[in-house]
Each structure stands twice: as C-alpha cells, then as structure tokens.
Design a protein around this motif. Sequence first.
Motif, PDB file in Angstrom:
ATOM      1  N   GLY A   1       5.242   8.338  -3.885  1.00 24.13           N
ATOM      2  CA  GLY A   1       4.978   7.392  -4.970  1.00 24.13           C
ATOM      3  C   GLY A   1       3.832   6.457  -4.649  1.00 24.13           C
ATOM      4  N   ALA A   2       3.695   5.464  -5.505  1.00 26.30           N
ATOM      5  CA  ALA A   2       2.594   4.524  -5.396  1.00 26.30           C
ATOM      6  C   ALA A   2       2.799   3.566  -4.226  1.00 26.30           C
ATOM      7  CB  ALA A   2       2.462   3.738  -6.692  1.00 26.30           C
ATOM      8  N   LYS A   3       1.698   3.152  -3.644  1.00 26.24           N
ATOM      9  CA  LYS A   3       1.754   2.225  -2.523  1.00 26.24           C
ATOM     10  C   LYS A   3       2.380   0.899  -2.948  1.00 26.24           C
ATOM     11  CE  LYS A   3      -1.037   0.204   1.150  1.00 26.24           C
ATOM     12  NZ  LYS A   3      -2.382   0.074   1.722  1.00 26.24           N
ATOM     13  N   GLU A   4       2.072   0.445  -4.159  1.00 32.31           N
ATOM     14  CA  GLU A   4       2.614  -0.830  -4.633  1.00 32.31           C
ATOM     15  C   GLU A   4       4.139  -0.807  -4.689  1.00 32.31           C
ATOM     16  OE1 GLU A   4       0.047   0.757  -6.073  1.00 32.31           O
ATOM     17  OE2 GLU A   4      -1.539  -0.634  -5.460  1.00 32.31           O
ATOM     18  N   GLN A   5       4.698   0.314  -5.099  1.00 35.25           N
ATOM     19  CA  GLN A   5       6.158   0.425  -5.141  1.00 35.25           C
ATOM     20  C   GLN A   5       6.738   0.454  -3.733  1.00 35.25           C
ATOM     21  OE1 GLN A   5       8.116   0.200  -7.937  1.00 35.25           O
ATOM     22  NE2 GLN A   5       9.714  -0.042  -6.389  1.00 35.25           N
TER      23      GLN A   5
ATOM     24  N   GLY B   1       9.687  -6.436  -0.301  1.00 36.53           N
ATOM     25  CA  GLY B   1      10.145  -7.342  -1.347  1.00 36.53           C
ATOM     26  C   GLY B   1       9.051  -8.287  -1.815  1.00 36.53           C
ATOM     27  N   LEU B   2       7.806  -7.843  -1.718  1.00 33.70           N
ATOM     28  CA  LEU B   2       6.656  -8.663  -2.103  1.00 33.70           C
ATOM     29  C   LEU B   2       5.887  -7.985  -3.221  1.00 33.70           C
ATOM     30  CD1 LEU B   2       5.192  -9.417   1.457  1.00 33.70           C
ATOM     31  CD2 LEU B   2       6.572 -10.961   0.058  1.00 33.70           C
ATOM     32  N   SER B   3       5.209  -8.801  -4.027  1.00 35.42           N
ATOM     33  CA  SER B   3       4.262  -8.225  -4.980  1.00 35.42           C
ATOM     34  C   SER B   3       3.081  -7.677  -4.178  1.00 35.42           C
ATOM     35  CB  SER B   3       3.769  -9.291  -5.956  1.00 35.42           C
ATOM     36  OG  SER B   3       2.962 -10.242  -5.266  1.00 35.42           O
ATOM     37  N   ALA B   4       2.321  -6.786  -4.785  1.00 33.27           N
ATOM     38  CA  ALA B   4       1.157  -6.234  -4.093  1.00 33.27           C
ATOM     39  C   ALA B   4       0.169  -7.344  -3.744  1.00 33.27           C
ATOM     40  CB  ALA B   4       0.487  -5.169  -4.949  1.00 33.27           C
ATOM     41  N   ALA B   5      -0.028  -8.295  -4.653  1.00 34.66           N
ATOM     42  CA  ALA B   5      -0.973  -9.386  -4.390  1.00 34.66           C
ATOM     43  C   ALA B   5      -0.550 -10.197  -3.167  1.00 34.66           C
ATOM     44  CB  ALA B   5      -1.092 -10.289  -5.607  1.00 34.66           C
ATOM     45  N   ARG B   6       0.717 -10.541  -3.085  1.00 36.56           N
ATOM     46  CA  ARG B   6       1.208 -11.320  -1.950  1.00 36.56           C
ATOM     47  C   ARG B   6       1.124 -10.503  -0.661  1.00 36.56           C
ATOM     48  NH1 ARG B   6       1.008 -15.036   1.195  1.00 36.56           N
ATOM     49  NH2 ARG B   6       2.885 -15.686   2.277  1.00 36.56           N
TER      50      ARG B   6
ATOM     51  N   LEU C   1      -1.408  -9.239   4.592  1.00 34.81           N
ATOM     52  CA  LEU C   1      -2.190  -8.277   5.365  1.00 34.81           C
ATOM     53  C   LEU C   1      -3.519  -8.886   5.803  1.00 34.81           C
ATOM     54  CD1 LEU C   1      -2.721  -5.443   6.506  1.00 34.81           C
ATOM     55  CD2 LEU C   1      -3.581  -4.815   4.227  1.00 34.81           C
ATOM     56  N   GLY C   2      -4.187  -9.603   4.913  1.00 35.55           N
ATOM     57  CA  GLY C   2      -5.454 -10.236   5.252  1.00 35.55           C
ATOM     58  C   GLY C   2      -5.308 -11.215   6.410  1.00 35.55           C
ATOM     59  N   ARG C   3      -4.221 -11.981   6.400  1.00 30.75           N
ATOM     60  CA  ARG C   3      -3.961 -12.923   7.493  1.00 30.75           C
ATOM     61  C   ARG C   3      -3.688 -12.162   8.788  1.00 30.75           C
ATOM     62  NH1 ARG C   3       0.332 -14.166   9.862  1.00 30.75           N
ATOM     63  NH2 ARG C   3       1.704 -13.380   8.242  1.00 30.75           N
ATOM     64  N   VAL C   4      -2.902 -11.111   8.690  1.00 32.43           N
ATOM     65  CA  VAL C   4      -2.539 -10.347   9.890  1.00 32.43           C
ATOM     66  C   VAL C   4      -3.773  -9.733  10.537  1.00 32.43           C
ATOM     67  CG1 VAL C   4      -1.293  -8.313  10.739  1.00 32.43           C
ATOM     68  CG2 VAL C   4      -0.168  -9.891   9.161  1.00 32.43           C
TER      69      VAL C   4
END
Length: 101
Positions: free
Chosen positions: A42-46, A53-58, A63-66
């Motif tokens: 399936g989709a990465k967002e799902q 348990g996060l939205s893709a945006a969050r 990920l950017g911080r990590v």
Amino acid sequence: MGEAEHVPHAPDDDTEPAERSALSERDLAVLEFERRWWKHAGAKEQAIRDQFGLSAARYYQVLGRVIESPAAEVHDPMLVRRLQRVRDARLAARVNRLRPR
C-alpha cells in the motif's frame, strides 16, 4: 561483544556509546522505516499512519529533524546521507517550480 553493546550499521567506529544512544526509540524506528518502507504493502502514507500514528506531514517533520541529528549520521551514515540528498533535491525542485520565468 554482548548483545546490549551491538550497534547496527556502525561497526568498528570510535564513537562514544552515549553519542550513539542519543537517538530516541522513535528516531530509530523512523530510520528503520525509511530503510525498508518499500516493503510495506500500500501507500507509504498509510504505512506511516499505521506504524507511527502520525499524519504524513508530521512524520516528515520528525524525519527532517532526525536526519539532521549527528547521532543519526553516526548510526547509519549511508541512509542519512541518502535521505538528505532526496530532501535537498525535492526542495530544489520546489524552488525551481516557484521561480518566475
């Protein structure tokens, strides 16, 4: 070397154990997810929503911080550098689309 001392993807480095452990469990899970996300059906967002348990945006904020964390680069330098390159290429493409012609 005992199992508790084993650090995946950082063999034989001179990094202090405290520096390697600066990543949270979620940070490590995010890196592992990025290392093998294509295996998810399936989709990465799902898959993001199911696993974190996060939205893709969050998730992408996390990920950017990590990937800016020195501890992440110590943990898995090739993965982190690849993710930074992908992020930088997407940012450059976005800037080019917005640039007046």
